[in-house]
Design an enzyme around this catalytic site. Structure first.
Site, PDB file in Angstrom:
ATOM      1  N   TYR A  53       0.844  -1.193   0.000  1.00  9.17           N
ATOM      2  CA  TYR A  53       0.000   0.000   0.000  1.00  9.17           C
ATOM      3  C   TYR A  53       0.885   1.251   0.000  1.00  9.17           C
ATOM      4  CZ  TYR A  53      -4.014  -2.961   1.287  1.00  9.17           C
ATOM      5  OH  TYR A  53      -5.002  -3.914   1.322  1.00  9.17           O
ATOM      6  N   SER A 204     -13.774  -4.533   0.699  1.00  7.55           N
ATOM      7  CA  SER A 204     -14.535  -3.823  -0.327  1.00  7.55           C
ATOM      8  C   SER A 204     -16.044  -3.933  -0.132  1.00  7.55           C
ATOM      9  CB  SER A 204     -14.160  -4.316  -1.735  1.00  7.55           C
ATOM     10  OG  SER A 204     -14.583  -3.406  -2.723  1.00  7.55           O
TER      11      SER A 204
END
Length: 339
Positions: A53, A204
């Site tokens: 990330y 998600s």
């Protein structure tokens, strides 16, 4: 905040996990620390990051934020996605796993990781080597538990059996993509996790922002949104006309219920008893506060029936959709396909 045991472990995690993908990138360090502090004040004890990330910056930001109360947090990170150009700067080899974990520990400023995930399957690599490397890290005290992300049901089963053979505890968590416009995890990933004693920590839940209902069918996305920025994974996965239309139908449905589409979509994920915790990844503090409201909504049979009408259980909103990032493996042509 309520808590659940993660799989068959004795580890308790909050129903919401704080996802940090934006931290150190679109969300600057000061704002990231503010969100982390607010989440902790609300009872969140579960924070999720990954080595890739923001090219590693996210782990650095998270590490500095949680350093004063490190032991209060269940800290999860991941390995396997490409972190460099070299062929061994990715994947699930012993070489890379140990190197990646040592680098994550340095960036996080800690001497142990609570949960280490296989971020994705490495289709052609032997699973046993990766599990044995993780077992060594657990025995060395650098990792407490491990999990798998984006693994299909048969791989979940195989990793559980490999852990048994290695004499370590089975993985405690499976992290699938799961939301109401992509229900494919219901077909095998969630049942496999339950059968083999893994908790489910889904990601998600808002379909990368589609289920906020901010996108309108047939119209260009508003400036500043992930779609307008041409976010690669959004365009590959959740940016589908069927999903955009469903988000608008949900917005109309919840209009008189006193909640917004975000609370409904995230609450729907948490209403599945097979889901232990859902990862909510904010870009702003306001977004995070919106996610927390989902904990207050109680689903009805009518709500569940509506979603079942919009998207069939076990299926995505779009007939025939497959995620190119995690391709289907069951067709291997005997001859190369025509160009």
């Amino acid at each position: 905040m309520s808590y659940r045991y993660l799989g068959r472990s004795g580890l308790k995690v909050s129903r919401l996990a704080l996802g940090t993908m934006m931290f150190g990138g679109p969300t600057d360090e000061a704002s990231s620390h503010e969100i982390i502090a607010r989440a902790k004040a609300q009872g969140v004890n579960f924070i999720d990051t990954a080595d890739v990330y923001q090219q590693g910056r996210t782990e650095e930001v998270v590490g500095r934020a949680i350093a004063p109360d490190r032991d209060d947090w269940v800290l999860a990170t991941k390995f396997a996605n490409p972190a460099g150009e070299g062929p061994n700067q990715r994947g699930t080899s012993r070489k890379w796993i140990i190197q990646a974990v040592e680098a994550s520990l340095r960036r996080l400023g800690t001497d142990y990781i609570d949960i280490l995930y296989f971020h994705r399957a490495d289709f052609n690599a032997p699973l046993g080597e990766g599990v044995r490397a993780v077992a060594d890290l657990i025995r060395a005290g650098k990792v407490r538990y491990f999990g798998v992300s984006n693994f299909r049901g048969w791989r979940i089963a195989e990793v559980a059996h490999l852990a048994d053979a290695e004499g370590i505890d089975r993985p405690v968590a499976s992290q699938p993509l799961y939301n109401l416009v992509n229900r494919t995890a219901e077909a095998e990933q969630l049942p496999a996790a339950a059968a083999y004693g893994l908790g489910v920590v889904s990601y998600s839940p808002l379909a990368r922002g589609v289920l906020t209902a901010k996108y309108l069918p047939g119209q260009a996305p508003q400036e500043g949104s992930r779609a307008a920025r041409q976010d690669k994974r959004l365009l590959e996965t959740e940016w589908r006309e069927e999903s955009v239309r469903i988000a608008q139908q949900l917005r109309e449905y919840v209009a008189d219920k006193g909640i917004d589409p975000v609370s409904f979509a995230l609450g729907w994920v948490l209403n599945n008893q097979l889901v232990t915790s859902a990862i909510a990844g904010p870009r702003t503090l306001a977004q995070w506060e919106g996610y927390v409201k989902a904990l207050d909504y109680r689903f009805s049979a009518e709500d569940e029936a509506l979603v079942d009408r919009l998207v069939a259980p076990g299926h995505p909103s779009t007939p025939g959709f497959n995620d190119p990032g995690h391709p289907v493996e069951g067709r291997v042509p005997a001859v190369a396909p025509a160009a």
